[in-house]
Design an enzyme around this catalytic site. Structure first.
Site, PDB file in Angstrom:
ATOM      1  N   HIS A   1     114.164 118.761  92.537  1.00  0.00           N
ATOM      2  CA  HIS A   1     112.973 118.168  91.675  1.00  0.00           C
ATOM      3  C   HIS A   1     113.790 117.420  90.265  1.00  0.00           C
ATOM      4  O   HIS A   1     114.445 117.822  89.919  1.00  0.00           O
ATOM      5  CB  HIS A   1     112.044 118.915  91.069  1.00  0.00           C
ATOM      6  CG  HIS A   1     111.051 119.244  92.185  1.00  0.00           C
ATOM      7  ND1 HIS A   1     111.328 121.374  92.969  1.00  0.00           N
ATOM      8  CD2 HIS A   1     110.704 119.291  93.609  1.00  0.00           C
ATOM      9  CE1 HIS A   1     110.948 120.728  93.894  1.00  0.00           C
ATOM     10  NE2 HIS A   1     110.221 119.604  94.451  1.00  0.00           N
TER      11      HIS A   1
ATOM     12  N   ALA B   1     104.764 130.020 101.512  1.00  0.00           N
ATOM     13  CA  ALA B   1     106.180 129.793 102.035  1.00  0.00           C
ATOM     14  C   ALA B   1     105.821 128.403 103.299  1.00  0.00           C
ATOM     15  O   ALA B   1     104.682 128.056 103.462  1.00  0.00           O
ATOM     16  CB  ALA B   1     105.918 131.189 103.036  1.00  0.00           C
TER      17      ALA B   1
ATOM     18  N   GLY C   1     113.887 132.298  98.148  1.00  0.00           N
ATOM     19  CA  GLY C   1     112.650 133.122  96.878  1.00  0.00           C
ATOM     20  C   GLY C   1     113.580 133.757  96.382  1.00  0.00           C
ATOM     21  O   GLY C   1     115.001 134.253  96.545  1.00  0.00           O
TER      22      GLY C   1
ATOM     23  N   ASP D   1     109.110 137.192 107.434  1.00  0.00           N
ATOM     24  CA  ASP D   1     109.429 135.630 107.390  1.00  0.00           C
ATOM     25  C   ASP D   1     108.224 135.630 108.400  1.00  0.00           C
ATOM     26  O   ASP D   1     107.143 136.519 108.731  1.00  0.00           O
ATOM     27  CB  ASP D   1     109.864 135.617 109.209  1.00  0.00           C
ATOM     28  CG  ASP D   1     110.895 134.523 108.913  1.00  0.00           C
ATOM     29  OD1 ASP D   1     112.190 134.333 108.539  1.00  0.00           O
ATOM     30  OD2 ASP D   1     109.621 133.554 109.408  1.00  0.00           O
TER      31      ASP D   1
ATOM     32  N   TYR E   1     106.909 115.803 105.660  1.00  0.00           N
ATOM     33  CA  TYR E   1     105.812 116.701 104.836  1.00  0.00           C
ATOM     34  C   TYR E   1     104.538 116.589 104.566  1.00  0.00           C
ATOM     35  O   TYR E   1     104.219 117.742 105.090  1.00  0.00           O
ATOM     36  CB  TYR E   1     106.628 117.038 103.683  1.00  0.00           C
ATOM     37  CG  TYR E   1     106.241 118.157 102.243  1.00  0.00           C
ATOM     38  CD1 TYR E   1     106.135 119.046 102.237  1.00  0.00           C
ATOM     39  CD2 TYR E   1     105.432 117.284 100.752  1.00  0.00           C
ATOM     40  CE1 TYR E   1     105.504 119.745 101.913  1.00  0.00           C
ATOM     41  CE2 TYR E   1     104.869 118.289 100.203  1.00  0.00           C
ATOM     42  CZ  TYR E   1     105.361 119.389 100.753  1.00  0.00           C
ATOM     43  OH  TYR E   1     104.514 120.543  99.573  1.00  0.00           O
TER      44      TYR E   1
ATOM     45  N   ASN F   1     102.905 117.732  90.804  1.00  0.00           N
ATOM     46  CA  ASN F   1     103.963 117.845  90.302  1.00  0.00           C
ATOM     47  C   ASN F   1     103.491 119.138  89.600  1.00  0.00           C
ATOM     48  O   ASN F   1     103.370 118.960  88.738  1.00  0.00           O
ATOM     49  CB  ASN F   1     104.836 116.452  90.175  1.00  0.00           C
ATOM     50  CG  ASN F   1     104.800 115.782  91.585  1.00  0.00           C
ATOM     51  OD1 ASN F   1     104.080 114.862  91.875  1.00  0.00           O
ATOM     52  ND2 ASN F   1     106.128 115.147  91.718  1.00  0.00           N
TER      53      ASN F   1
ATOM     54  N   ASN G   1     110.821 136.022 103.067  1.00  0.00           N
ATOM     55  CA  ASN G   1     112.625 136.299 103.395  1.00  0.00           C
ATOM     56  C   ASN G   1     113.646 135.973 102.645  1.00  0.00           C
ATOM     57  O   ASN G   1     114.556 135.788 103.258  1.00  0.00           O
ATOM     58  CB  ASN G   1     112.279 135.256 104.610  1.00  0.00           C
ATOM     59  CG  ASN G   1     112.026 133.977 104.540  1.00  0.00           C
ATOM     60  OD1 ASN G   1     112.484 133.101 103.310  1.00  0.00           O
ATOM     61  ND2 ASN G   1     111.929 132.893 105.408  1.00  0.00           N
TER      62      ASN G   1
ATOM     63  N   ARG H   1     113.870 106.161  96.880  1.00  0.00           N
ATOM     64  CA  ARG H   1     113.903 107.784  98.055  1.00  0.00           C
ATOM     65  C   ARG H   1     113.376 107.213  99.307  1.00  0.00           C
ATOM     66  O   ARG H   1     111.686 106.940  98.654  1.00  0.00           O
ATOM     67  CB  ARG H   1     113.800 109.203  97.188  1.00  0.00           C
ATOM     68  CG  ARG H   1     114.194 110.401  98.302  1.00  0.00           C
ATOM     69  CD  ARG H   1     114.060 111.691  97.114  1.00  0.00           C
ATOM     70  NE  ARG H   1     112.254 112.213  96.281  1.00  0.00           N
ATOM     71  CZ  ARG H   1     111.934 112.436  96.256  1.00  0.00           C
ATOM     72  NH1 ARG H   1     112.648 113.717  95.757  1.00  0.00           N
ATOM     73  NH2 ARG H   1     110.726 112.770  95.542  1.00  0.00           N
TER      74      ARG H   1
ATOM     75  N   ASN I   1     108.152 124.786 110.533  1.00  0.00           N
ATOM     76  CA  ASN I   1     108.233 126.730 109.291  1.00  0.00           C
ATOM     77  C   ASN I   1     106.449 126.104 109.054  1.00  0.00           C
ATOM     78  O   ASN I   1     106.192 126.891 108.976  1.00  0.00           O
ATOM     79  CB  ASN I   1     108.787 125.462 108.579  1.00  0.00           C
ATOM     80  CG  ASN I   1     110.522 126.452 109.220  1.00  0.00           C
ATOM     81  OD1 ASN I   1     110.651 127.541 109.597  1.00  0.00           O
ATOM     82  ND2 ASN I   1     110.939 125.416 109.550  1.00  0.00           N
TER      83      ASN I   1
HETATM   84  N1  UDP Z   1     112.976 111.042  91.325  1.00  0.00           N
HETATM   85  C1  UDP Z   1     114.256 110.403  90.739  1.00  0.00           C
HETATM   86  N2  UDP Z   1     115.515 111.467  90.925  1.00  0.00           N
HETATM   87  C2  UDP Z   1     115.833 112.381  91.512  1.00  0.00           C
HETATM   88  C3  UDP Z   1     114.849 113.674  91.425  1.00  0.00           C
HETATM   89  C4  UDP Z   1     113.065 112.588  91.643  1.00  0.00           C
HETATM   90  O1  UDP Z   1     114.263 109.309  90.282  1.00  0.00           O
HETATM   91  O2  UDP Z   1     116.846 113.136  90.835  1.00  0.00           O
HETATM   92  C5  UDP Z   1     112.076 110.995  91.905  1.00  0.00           C
HETATM   93  C6  UDP Z   1     111.706 110.982  92.763  1.00  0.00           C
HETATM   94  O3  UDP Z   1     111.770 109.953  93.425  1.00  0.00           O
HETATM   95  C7  UDP Z   1     109.680 110.946  91.989  1.00  0.00           C
HETATM   96  C8  UDP Z   1     109.609 111.693  91.062  1.00  0.00           C
HETATM   97  O4  UDP Z   1     110.940 111.727  90.657  1.00  0.00           O
HETATM   98  O5  UDP Z   1     109.260 109.085  91.846  1.00  0.00           O
HETATM   99  C9  UDP Z   1     109.074 113.307  91.488  1.00  0.00           C
HETATM  100  O6  UDP Z   1     110.008 113.439  92.123  1.00  0.00           O
HETATM  101  P1  UDP Z   1     110.120 115.089  92.754  1.00  0.00           P
HETATM  102  O7  UDP Z   1     110.773 115.587  93.747  1.00  0.00           O
HETATM  103  O8  UDP Z   1     110.019 116.132  91.044  1.00  0.00           O
HETATM  104  O9  UDP Z   1     108.685 115.347  93.339  1.00  0.00           O
HETATM  105  P2  UDP Z   1     107.543 114.814  94.452  1.00  0.00           P
HETATM  106  O10 UDP Z   1     106.966 113.914  93.704  1.00  0.00           O
HETATM  107  O11 UDP Z   1     108.350 114.404  95.671  1.00  0.00           O
HETATM  108  O12 UDP Z   1     107.409 115.787  94.920  1.00  0.00           O
END
Ligand code: UDP
Length: 328
Positions: free
Chosen positions: A188, A73, A36, A50, A140, A169, A32, A280, A91
């Site tokens: 990421h 997606a 992308g 979609d 998620y 990852n 959609n 986070r 979604n």
């Molecule tokens: N991370 C971080 N700073 C950032 C983005 C990500 O320290 O600005 C850390 C995040 O907390 C995780 C790791 O990097 O421990 C990988 O995060 P990412 O979002 O790349 O992938 P995820 O593991 O969530 O799929």
């Protein structure tokens, strides 16, 4: 085989489409374009649509004589899913049924599903096996696990065949150029770190330095997007009716956030400022795959398991395309 890729204009999808075409299949990109990029589909057939739109999906499958689906997606940010679970369950989970039902109606009986390491939650051992407990700690992971459970039901009742690929990852870019990672906003780690030498941000935030890991930062298993894409091609060939085959896809080696920043410094030759920040929400301390099953059953062999190679391919893409596809 004619293969419909939902989310095929995304980061992983564009690499899977290219790998399918290189293996002699015909990819049809269905996207959609919310996240992308039209340009990433290149010469592949493209349908703007979609996944929530069942009739459009059915028409795309019939128009292109689709024989298999790769369902990519999805919304993919674990942190965001903690504050917007509705977005993720609607979604990623509920709309997944629209796709499965369109497949049944069109007589398409094979699907490769993009699942995630997040289905495991906080793992109990160093290298996660597919049979380990599934206890997602964020919506998620839960939204993707729900789809895996739906696949089992559809396989049992309707004879459909599935491969669920649990991505660790994903990073890097096709070294032959032209496609790469372009999320907006980017969340990421590797592309964010590389934004510092690109001059797009002053520093990278380290989310949590008090985890129970050797340097206190989270550990992840990074897999090259081309190796991931190659596994999709193999998985399509391994699908059997009435079965859900599940595979982890990682390299079996964990790197801390600090180690990733160091690799980016080494590859770019730049200092790259890093600053501590709060944890986070929804982040497990350590996620590392055993991919023995994919290697043994699919004959999968990663070509680029080395972190510096992964980062250098990402860096080559970002340096030549500092604004990604330039369409946002
Ligand atoms: N991370 C971080 N700073 C950032 C983005 C990500 O320290 O600005 C850390 C995040 O907390 C995780 C790791 O990097 O421990 C990988 O995060 P990412 O979002 O790349 O992938 P995820 O593991 O969530 O799929």
């Amino acid at each position: 085989m004619n293969v419909l890729l939902t989310g095929g204009a995304g980061y992983v999808g564009s690499h899977v489409a290219r790998a399918l075409a290189a293996a002699g299949h015909t990819p049809v990109v269905y996207d959609n374009l919310a996240n992308g990029h039209r340009a990433s589909a290149g010469q592949a057939a493209f349908v703007q649509g979609d996944v929530a739109d069942g009739p459009a999906l059915l028409a795309a499958m019939r128009d292109h004589s689709i024989e298999a689906v790769v369902h990519l997606a999805a919304f993919i940010e674990a942190g965001e899913s903690v504050v917007k679970p509705d977005k993720y369950f609607r979604n990623n989970t509920i709309i997944g049924m629209t796709l499965l039902d369109a497949m049944r109606e069109a007589g398409v009986a094979k699907m490769v599903f993009s699942s995630t390491a997040a289905v495991y939650g906080t793992p109990r051992r160093a290298c996660i096996e597919e049979t380990d407990r599934l206890e997602p700690i964020n919506p998620y992971g839960a939204s993707k696990l729900c789809v895996e459970l739906m696949l089992a039901g559809y396989a049992g009742a309707y004879g459909m065949g599935f491969a669920a690929l649990r991505y660790f990852n994903v990073a890097g870019a096709d070294p032959t150029g032209g496609i790469g990672e372009d999320h907006n906003p980017e969340t990421h780690l590797i592309p964010l770190v590389l934004q510092v030498p690109l001059g797009k941000r002053a520093s990278i935030k380290i989310f949590g330095q008090d985890y129970d890991t050797p340097d206190g930062t989270c550990i992840r298993d990074y897999i090259h997007v081309c190796d991931l894409a190659a596994a999709h091609v193999l998985a399509i060939g391994a699908i059997e009716p009435s079965r859900v085959k599940v595979y982890n896809l990682g390299n079996g080696e964990g790197f801390s956030v600090m180690a990733v920043i160091e690799a980016c410094r080494a590859v770019t030759g730049e200092a790259i400022d890093a600053e501590p920040a709060d944890r986070r929400p929804g982040d497990p301390p350590r996620l590392v795959a055993s991919s023995r099953k994919a290697i043994a059953e699919l004959g999968w062999q990663p070509k680029y398991p080395d972190l510096e190679t992964i980062v250098s391919h990402a860096w080559a893409w970002h340096k030549s395309n500092p604004d990604g596809y330039g369409d946002r």
